[in-house]
Scaffold this active site. Sequence first.
Site, short mmCIF file in Angstrom:
data_model
loop_
_atom_site.label_atom_id
_atom_site.label_comp_id
_atom_site.label_asym_id
_atom_site.label_seq_id
_atom_site.Cartn_x
_atom_site.Cartn_y
_atom_site.Cartn_z
N HIS A 13 -3.46 -17.84 -8.95
CA HIS A 13 -4.41 -18.48 -10.19
C HIS A 13 -3.31 -18.87 -11.31
O HIS A 13 -3.49 -20.03 -11.89
CB HIS A 13 -5.24 -17.43 -10.67
CG HIS A 13 -6.11 -17.79 -11.64
ND1 HIS A 13 -7.22 -18.66 -11.33
CD2 HIS A 13 -6.28 -17.34 -12.78
CE1 HIS A 13 -7.81 -18.79 -12.45
NE2 HIS A 13 -7.24 -17.91 -13.40
N ALA A 55 -4.55 -20.42 -21.50
CA ALA A 55 -3.77 -21.78 -21.51
C ALA A 55 -4.48 -22.68 -20.83
O ALA A 55 -4.10 -24.00 -21.22
CB ALA A 55 -2.59 -21.36 -20.80
N1 INI Z 1 -4.93 -17.48 -19.16
C1 INI Z 1 -3.48 -17.54 -19.62
O1 INI Z 1 -3.38 -17.90 -20.83
N2 INI Z 1 -2.59 -16.73 -19.19
C2 INI Z 1 -2.84 -16.39 -17.79
O2 INI Z 1 -2.00 -15.56 -17.29
C3 INI Z 1 -4.07 -16.48 -17.18
N3 INI Z 1 -4.35 -15.74 -15.77
O3 INI Z 1 -3.33 -15.77 -15.09
O4 INI Z 1 -5.23 -15.70 -15.31
C4 INI Z 1 -5.18 -17.04 -17.97
N4 INI Z 1 -6.27 -17.17 -17.27
C5 INI Z 1 -7.39 -17.88 -18.05
C6 INI Z 1 -7.52 -19.22 -18.28
O5 INI Z 1 -6.69 -19.73 -19.12
C7 INI Z 1 -8.95 -19.70 -18.61
O6 INI Z 1 -9.09 -19.22 -19.83
C8 INI Z 1 -10.08 -19.04 -18.00
O7 INI Z 1 -9.98 -19.52 -16.55
C9 INI Z 1 -11.43 -19.76 -18.56
O8 INI Z 1 -11.32 -21.15 -18.21
#
Ligand code: INI
Length: 160
Positions: A92, A60
């Site tokens: 996070h 996301a």
């Molecule tokens: N990405 C999500 O789509 N949903 C989540 O719940 C989530 N959590 O909680 O960590 C999540 N993390 C990844 C983030 O979107 C990035 O792709 C990652 O940090 C790399 O930039």
Amino acid sequence: MDTHVNEIDANLNAAGLRFALLVSRFNDFITSRLLAGAQDTLLRHGAARDQLTIIHVPGAWELPLVAKTAATSGRFDAIVALGCVIRGQTTHHIHVGGEAAKGLAQVALDSNVPIGFGVLTVDTLEQAIERAGTKAGNKGAEAALGALETVNLINALKAG
Ligand code: INI
């Protein structure tokens, strides 16, 4: 005296419109169902298969930047952004979900390309499942419908 109220009510006809469907790989178990709902909704409203482009993004967090690139490419009339943020042990998820919402809103305003918001922010996997095609409907389908109505509304407004 003969007076009337002017009213603009957009139709839900997707024929001839080009859509980008942005879907997060993170929580793919859920987001694949949101994608299925969005795709099905657009097709059932008359969109042509070859006018739908599915774009896979890591999570996301990445949705706003990819949405901005898609919106400014001139290739799409509307965007549907799909993701799933589930509460974790840390804060996070709050940052990821908050920035996704804020960023997508900004991209839509800056680009004038409507973005259907299909990013779930939930406490549990069960709540996500409920919103991905079970008892609370399918938020991907809702987001697609929102994008469709908005693009038609904007076009109707512009047509005067
Ligand atoms: N990405 C999500 O789509 N949903 C989540 O719940 C989530 N959590 O909680 O960590 C999540 N993390 C990844 C983030 O979107 C990035 O792709 C990652 O940090 C790399 O930039």
